[in-house]
Enzyme design. Structure first.
Site, PDB file in Angstrom:
ATOM      1  N   PRO A 283     -52.232  -1.904  77.421  1.00 50.21           N
ATOM      2  CA  PRO A 283     -51.345  -1.622  76.489  1.00 50.21           C
ATOM      3  C   PRO A 283     -51.262  -2.846  75.660  1.00 50.21           C
ATOM      4  O   PRO A 283     -51.575  -4.203  76.162  1.00 50.21           O
ATOM      5  CB  PRO A 283     -49.821  -1.492  77.193  1.00 50.21           C
ATOM      6  CG  PRO A 283     -50.266  -2.140  78.327  1.00 50.21           C
ATOM      7  CD  PRO A 283     -51.850  -2.132  78.835  1.00 50.21           C
ATOM      8  N   CYS A 351     -45.380  -9.470  44.536  1.00 55.94           N
ATOM      9  CA  CYS A 351     -45.388  -8.965  43.334  1.00 55.94           C
ATOM     10  C   CYS A 351     -46.253  -7.362  43.575  1.00 55.94           C
ATOM     11  O   CYS A 351     -47.202  -6.987  42.943  1.00 55.94           O
ATOM     12  CB  CYS A 351     -46.110  -9.456  42.447  1.00 55.94           C
ATOM     13  SG  CYS A 351     -45.401 -11.120  42.165  1.00 55.94           S
ATOM     14  N   TYR A 380     -48.210  -6.025  66.216  1.00 52.72           N
ATOM     15  CA  TYR A 380     -48.928  -5.846  65.196  1.00 52.72           C
ATOM     16  C   TYR A 380     -47.861  -6.371  63.960  1.00 52.72           C
ATOM     17  O   TYR A 380     -47.804  -5.854  62.872  1.00 52.72           O
ATOM     18  CB  TYR A 380     -49.074  -4.158  64.559  1.00 52.72           C
ATOM     19  CG  TYR A 380     -49.664  -3.835  66.006  1.00 52.72           C
ATOM     20  CD1 TYR A 380     -51.186  -4.113  66.209  1.00 52.72           C
ATOM     21  CD2 TYR A 380     -49.335  -2.894  66.951  1.00 52.72           C
ATOM     22  CE1 TYR A 380     -52.019  -3.375  67.407  1.00 52.72           C
ATOM     23  CE2 TYR A 380     -49.980  -2.362  68.115  1.00 52.72           C
ATOM     24  CZ  TYR A 380     -51.285  -2.951  68.325  1.00 52.72           C
ATOM     25  OH  TYR A 380     -51.858  -2.405  69.401  1.00 52.72           O
TER      26      TYR A 380
HETATM   27  N1  PLP Z   1     -57.028  -0.450  73.492  1.00 50.10           N
HETATM   28  C1  PLP Z   1     -57.751  -0.385  72.321  1.00 50.10           C
HETATM   29  C2  PLP Z   1     -59.155  -0.399  72.490  1.00 50.10           C
HETATM   30  C3  PLP Z   1     -56.959  -0.296  71.251  1.00 50.10           C
HETATM   31  O1  PLP Z   1     -57.843  -0.214  69.994  1.00 50.10           O
HETATM   32  C4  PLP Z   1     -55.748  -0.641  71.150  1.00 50.10           C
HETATM   33  C5  PLP Z   1     -55.047  -0.462  69.917  1.00 50.10           C
HETATM   34  O2  PLP Z   1     -55.456  -0.391  68.791  1.00 50.10           O
HETATM   35  C6  PLP Z   1     -54.898  -0.877  72.347  1.00 50.10           C
HETATM   36  C7  PLP Z   1     -55.608  -0.989  73.675  1.00 50.10           C
HETATM   37  C8  PLP Z   1     -53.719  -0.909  72.381  1.00 50.10           C
HETATM   38  O3  PLP Z   1     -52.770   0.038  71.863  1.00 50.10           O
HETATM   39  P1  PLP Z   1     -51.354   0.012  71.998  1.00 50.10           P
HETATM   40  O4  PLP Z   1     -50.748  -1.287  71.300  1.00 50.10           O
HETATM   41  O5  PLP Z   1     -50.583   1.399  71.250  1.00 50.10           O
HETATM   42  O6  PLP Z   1     -50.822   0.124  73.259  1.00 50.10           O
END
Ligand code: PLP
Length: 427
Positions: A283, A351, A380
């Protein structure tokens, strides 16, 4: 009245995070400012880990470093026992710098360059390929003892179209038909042990989906194991655990997911005689998202066809609302008890007309110099920020039980031209 939860608190109408007054933080560090609560990150890790490990002992979490790469956060997660999902050489480099050993990493690059494969191999990072064609390209640089493959199990789910990472439209992974070929080829080339992986989408708030997709991956793993007589060291079910952003979204029942996913997993390892592989999840969002807020000050208010509240954060600071249409709760940090009374657009200084955090949002009366807090920005958020419109990136602060420290300084104007070279003839 705004709905707030841990690590946030309403003290006499002033927003606090981790026992720190947000007005004081804004004064000390200026805005826009990312503020993270260490305890919340630790709690998120422990809750998720326990939900699975209490049902299956050989469970591990690998934090997806792309969600937020700040080394201070990496150190926190490392101290909790996390490994890391890394998607490129720079992430391997950063994870090593934060103290992770390479055996606690999984390299899941996407459309790798040759030198990226070489870098992962030379650094002894376990490699997760995403196509049969990549095996030979990797073997040019040496023979790995271990290989894993990212499977596209044919279905995916995410909070937006752009967050769905599996299924027919997704650029990721190996389709089921080719997966057996990939493992067979690797085995014939002398690879001795294997993993299997998927990552099918992000910010999923449906508990049942995780069970369904685990069953699907395990059926694919079972078919491969039977045909090729191999065992898997690990099965990686990816990340994607969602967090509620909008007021009508419900928190995931993570205990239920842990219980049901592990049950499905155990049922399938028995059915296919897969032994006792490690169960991995990777995650990003779930661990860091709700640990952070973005503080931004109101500088300019304009009444036009609409009422525009101009703040000093923009799409350069937090781009999720602009690229996904993502909803982020916004609070008036210095006036939490005020009732909502008018619809406004909350906009940044860039802008572009896409530079709007909220459109026609019902908010309390907002005045110049008010301090706003944009919630759920730990994942993110900073990682997707840019210098667009020549705006240096924001600072980041970490809170630990009422104490605060800078964990990334605010960029300055010179950072905008770092690495730039002017040809002699133009000087
Ligand atoms: N693993 C991989 C390969 C990913 O590309 C991502 C996110 O893009 C994640 C794990 C983590 O995803 P999340 O932030 O939805 O748990």
């Amino acid at each position: 009245m705004a709905k707030i939860k841990i690590p946030l608190e309403n003290r006499n109408g002033i927003l606090h995070i981790g026992n720190c007054n947000t007005i004081d933080l804004a004064k000390e560090y200026d805005t826009p400012l990312y503020v993270y609560d260490e305890n919340r990150i630790r709690d998120n890790f422990r809750r998720l880990h326990k939900a699975f490990s209490s049902n299956y002992k050989k469970f591990r979490l690998y934090y997806a470093i792309k969600a937020n790469n700040n080394p201070a956060l990496l150190k926190i997660l490392k101290s909790e026992g996390s490994g890391v999902d890394v998607s490129g050489p720079a992430e391997i480099y950063l994870a090593k710098k934060a103290g992770f050993s390479t055996e606690n990493m999984l390299y899941s690059g996407v459309y790798h360059r040759d030198d990226e494969l070489k870098y992962a191999l030379e650094n002894n990072v376990p490699i997760n390929l995403e196509d049969v064609s990549q095996i030979e390209r990797l073997f040019k640089f040496g023979k790995p003892k271990f290989l894993s493959f990212r499977i596209n199990p044919g279905i995916g789910k995410g909070s937006f179209k752009g967050n769905v990472y599996a299924g027919k439209d997704a650029k990721f992974g190996i389709i089921e038909r080719d997966a057996i070929k990939a493992y067979e080829k690797a085995k014939n080339l002398g690879v001795e042990s294997f993993g299997i992986h998927m990552m099918t989408g992000s910010c999923v708030l449906d508990e049942n989906y995780f069970v369904e997709i685990t069953g699907k991956l395990m059926d694919i793993a079972g078919a491969i194991a039977k045909k090729l007589n191999i065992k898997f060291e690990f099965v990686d079910i990816g990340g994607g655990f969602g967090v509620p952003y909008a007021p009508d979204e419900k928190e995931l029942d993570i205990d239920l997911i842990g219980k049901n996913v592990c049950e499905k997993f155990k049922e399938k390892i028995k059915e296919y005689d897969l032994g006792e592989p490690i169960l991995l999840a990777e995650p990003g969002r779930y661990l860091v998202c709700d640990s952070a807020i973005l503080l931004t000050k109101v500088h300019s208010i304009k009444n036009g066809y609409k009422k525009f509240i101009g703040v000093d954060a923009g799409m350069n600071t937090l781009i999720r609302p602009m690229i996904y249409g993502a909803y982020h709760e916004i609070l008036v940090a210095n006036n939490l008890d005020a009732e909502p009374e008018e619809k406004v657009n909350i906009v940044g200084p860039v802008c572009e007309n896409t530079d709007q955090f909220a459109k026609d949002r019902l908010m309390p009366k907002i005045a110049e110099n008010d301090l706003l807090a944009i919630l759920n920005v730990g994942a993110y958020g900073f990682g997707m920020s840019s210098q667009y419109n020549n705006r240096p990136r924001a600072a980041e602060v970490l809170i630990n039980d009422g104490k605060h420290e800078l964990i990334r300084q605010r960029e300055n104007f010179d950072d905008l031209i770092k690495g730039v070279k002017i040809p002699e003839r133009l000087k």
